[in-house]
Design a protein around this motif. Structure first.
Motif, mmCIF file in Angstrom:
data_model
loop_
_atom_site.group_PDB
_atom_site.id
_atom_site.type_symbol
_atom_site.label_atom_id
_atom_site.label_comp_id
_atom_site.label_asym_id
_atom_site.label_seq_id
_atom_site.Cartn_x
_atom_site.Cartn_y
_atom_site.Cartn_z
ATOM 1 N N ASN A 315 0.828 -1.213 0.000
ATOM 2 C CA ASN A 315 0.000 0.000 0.000
ATOM 3 C C ASN A 315 0.860 1.259 0.000
ATOM 4 O O ASN A 315 0.534 2.250 -0.668
ATOM 5 C CB ASN A 315 -0.949 -0.005 1.200
ATOM 6 N N PHE A 316 1.969 1.230 0.734
ATOM 7 C CA PHE A 316 2.888 2.366 0.765
ATOM 8 C C PHE A 316 3.473 2.604 -0.626
ATOM 9 O O PHE A 316 3.539 3.752 -1.092
ATOM 10 C CB PHE A 316 4.007 2.111 1.780
ATOM 11 N N MET A 317 3.885 1.527 -1.289
ATOM 12 C CA MET A 317 4.496 1.679 -2.618
ATOM 13 C C MET A 317 3.491 2.237 -3.621
ATOM 14 O O MET A 317 3.839 3.086 -4.457
ATOM 15 C CB MET A 317 5.057 0.337 -3.096
ATOM 16 N N ILE A 318 2.246 1.795 -3.542
ATOM 17 C CA ILE A 318 1.226 2.304 -4.466
ATOM 18 C C ILE A 318 0.994 3.798 -4.234
ATOM 19 O O ILE A 318 0.933 4.593 -5.187
ATOM 20 C CB ILE A 318 -0.089 1.517 -4.308
ATOM 21 N N GLU A 319 0.884 4.191 -2.965
ATOM 22 C CA GLU A 319 0.640 5.601 -2.665
ATOM 23 C C GLU A 319 1.821 6.473 -3.083
ATOM 24 O O GLU A 319 1.631 7.590 -3.595
ATOM 25 C CB GLU A 319 0.339 5.780 -1.164
ATOM 26 N N GLU A 320 3.037 5.989 -2.906
ATOM 27 C CA GLU A 320 4.214 6.743 -3.346
ATOM 28 C C GLU A 320 4.262 6.828 -4.864
ATOM 29 O O GLU A 320 4.602 7.875 -5.434
ATOM 30 C CB GLU A 320 5.494 6.103 -2.795
ATOM 31 N N ALA A 321 3.925 5.724 -5.530
ATOM 32 C CA ALA A 321 3.934 5.705 -7.002
ATOM 33 C C ALA A 321 2.931 6.706 -7.566
ATOM 34 O O ALA A 321 3.198 7.383 -8.574
ATOM 35 C CB ALA A 321 3.634 4.300 -7.509
ATOM 36 N N LYS A 322 1.784 6.839 -6.914
ATOM 37 C CA LYS A 322 0.759 7.784 -7.370
ATOM 38 C C LYS A 322 1.235 9.231 -7.278
ATOM 39 O O LYS A 322 0.744 10.097 -8.013
ATOM 40 C CB LYS A 322 -0.524 7.604 -6.550
ATOM 41 N N LYS A 323 2.178 9.502 -6.385
ATOM 42 C CA LYS A 323 2.729 10.849 -6.264
ATOM 43 C C LYS A 323 3.682 11.182 -7.417
ATOM 44 O O LYS A 323 4.049 12.337 -7.618
ATOM 45 C CB LYS A 323 3.491 10.996 -4.934
ATOM 46 N N ILE A 324 4.102 10.127 -8.152
ATOM 47 C CA ILE A 324 5.118 10.297 -9.188
ATOM 48 C C ILE A 324 4.517 10.283 -10.588
ATOM 49 O O ILE A 324 4.789 11.175 -11.398
ATOM 50 C CB ILE A 324 6.199 9.193 -9.056
ATOM 51 N N ILE A 325 3.698 9.270 -10.880
ATOM 52 C CA ILE A 325 3.122 9.126 -12.223
ATOM 53 C C ILE A 325 1.621 8.867 -12.108
ATOM 54 O O ILE A 325 1.190 7.989 -11.348
ATOM 55 C CB ILE A 325 3.785 7.978 -13.006
ATOM 56 N N ASP A 326 0.835 9.625 -12.853
ATOM 57 C CA ASP A 326 -0.606 9.385 -12.948
ATOM 58 C C ASP A 326 -0.855 8.345 -14.038
ATOM 59 O O ASP A 326 -0.953 8.668 -15.217
ATOM 60 C CB ASP A 326 -1.346 10.685 -13.306
#
Length: 385
Positions: A315-326
């Motif tokens: 869940n942490f990785m998904i939330e961080e990824a969303k901050k980088i690429i839509d």
């Protein structure tokens, strides 16, 4: 099956396979013995990113040699290699400073890289968030592979074109060095003989030489990864590495600002605790693989890492990824972990048993990038060529 081989390789992963490859190119007869019906370890449980740019100077040289080898094979036989480059995306001025310093190091190392402005990154990578990206460093020569396909295609090429004998479902339970020859005895009672043997699989090493294994400085890393559903009408080229990667990879340790920047980081953060850095790579089916994390245990205590997935990490990785690429969708279609071994004190584990049996394992996260070039060097050394 031949009466005797020049070389037996135990383990059909990328490290063992490229040792076989270079021996075959020298005209040797080679057999690979693999206990499973197909490779199941880190060779197929990784991103498929071939990134010499992330390695220290010694391993970058092996990685650059690997790039040449991959591209040469791909020109003859499709093993899923795509030359689509690697980018490191900086999220702030500190990370931008590091990539500019690495770029200068690359110039002195004669390794091609290009500093990208924020605007160039936003134009090149669809969905990249303007509130994340400060700039980037692009390596045009680097490639991606499809790890679930590459090793099988490479085996096919080597058996059809180079004369490799590949024995799957063949578990080696005992080895013996009789000086004039080495013997690998299997669980089904067959014996394979050769002039030399290389054991490249950590689990086979553990079974065959438990005392050496338990007394080694090997540690095992468990990495979690995820794969989205295919992204409709969306293309993301190459390997995408981000700010946490810049703060983690060995190559950046050579930068003059690295230590002072690292000293400012919060040692108690979630990403520190689980070794998280955010990577993206689009697979050929349009899905995007993202991750990853790192949890460690000594080789003899590998079971302590468990066989479950830590959903807090995912869940942490998904939330961080969303901050980088839509991305068009962050709906996940699969989750998994991989494990690889590495050394605490050396960059790879090498041990000679008697004179003609060699254990070579613990290449860590360098396997897909460094094995092809490193194995060439090792075969030259073992056979004095």
């Amino acid at each position: 099956m031949k009466d005797k081989y020049d070389l037996i390789i135990v383990g059909s992963g990328v490290l063992g396979t490229f040792h076989a490859y270079h021996a075959l190119l020298k005209g040797m007869s080679v057999a690979i013995l693999e206990k499973n019906s197909k490779p199941e370890g880190a060779t197929v449980r990784n991103f498929g990113q071939v990134v010499p740019s992330g390695m220290d100077r010694k391993w970058q040289d092996f990685g650059k040699e690997s790039l040449k080898i991959y591209k040469d094979i791909q020109s003859q036989f499709d093993i899923s290699i795509r030359q689509n480059g690697t980018v490191y995306l900086a999220s702030n001025e500190e990370e931008m400073q590091l990539i500019e310093e690495l770029h200068e190091i690359n110039i002195s190392n004669d390794y091609e890289s290009t500093v990208l402005t924020k605007e160039q990154c936003l134009a090149k990578y669809a969905g990249l968030r303007a509130d994340y990206c400060t700039g980037g460093l692009f390596f045009p020569q680097e490639v991606t592979v499809e790890p679930s396909k590459m090793i099988h295609k490479l085996h096919q090429y080597m058996t059809q074109n180079l004369g490799l004998d590949l024995f799957m479902n063949t578990t080696v339970v005992h080895t013996e060095d009789k000086f004039s020859e080495v013997i690998a005895a299997t669980s089904l009672g067959k014996e394979f003989t050769a002039s030399k043997m290389i054991i490249c699989n950590g689990s086979d090493f553990k079974i065959l030489y438990p005392e050496i294994y338990n007394n080694s400085d090997l540690i095992v890393s468990k990495l979690q990864m995820l794969q989205t559903k295919p992204q409709n009408n969306y293309k993301l080229d190459g390997s995408i590495l981000t700010g946490l990667t810049i703060r983690r990879y060995e190559s950046f340790e050579e930068c003059k600002s690295y230590q002072s920047i690292k000293a400012k980081e919060d040692p108690g953060s979630f990403e520190k605790k689980y070794g998280v850095h955010i990577l993206f790579k689009q697979a050929t089916d349009g899905s995007v693989i993202l991750g990853d994390s790192h949890e460690y245990a000594s080789a003899k205590d590998v079971d302590s890492l468990g066989f479950d997935l830590n959903m807090d990490i995912d869940n942490f990785m998904i939330e961080e990824a969303k901050k980088i690429i839509d991305l068009p969708t962050y709906e996940i279609q699969s989750r998994w972990f991989g494990m690889y071994s590495q050394c605490k004190t050396k960059d790879i584990f090498e041990h000679t048993v008697d004179e003609n049996i060699h254990i070579i394992t613990g290449i860590g996260g360098k396997g897909m990038t460094g094995s092809a070039g490193f194995a060439k060097h090792t075969i030259d050394k073992i056979f004095n060529t």
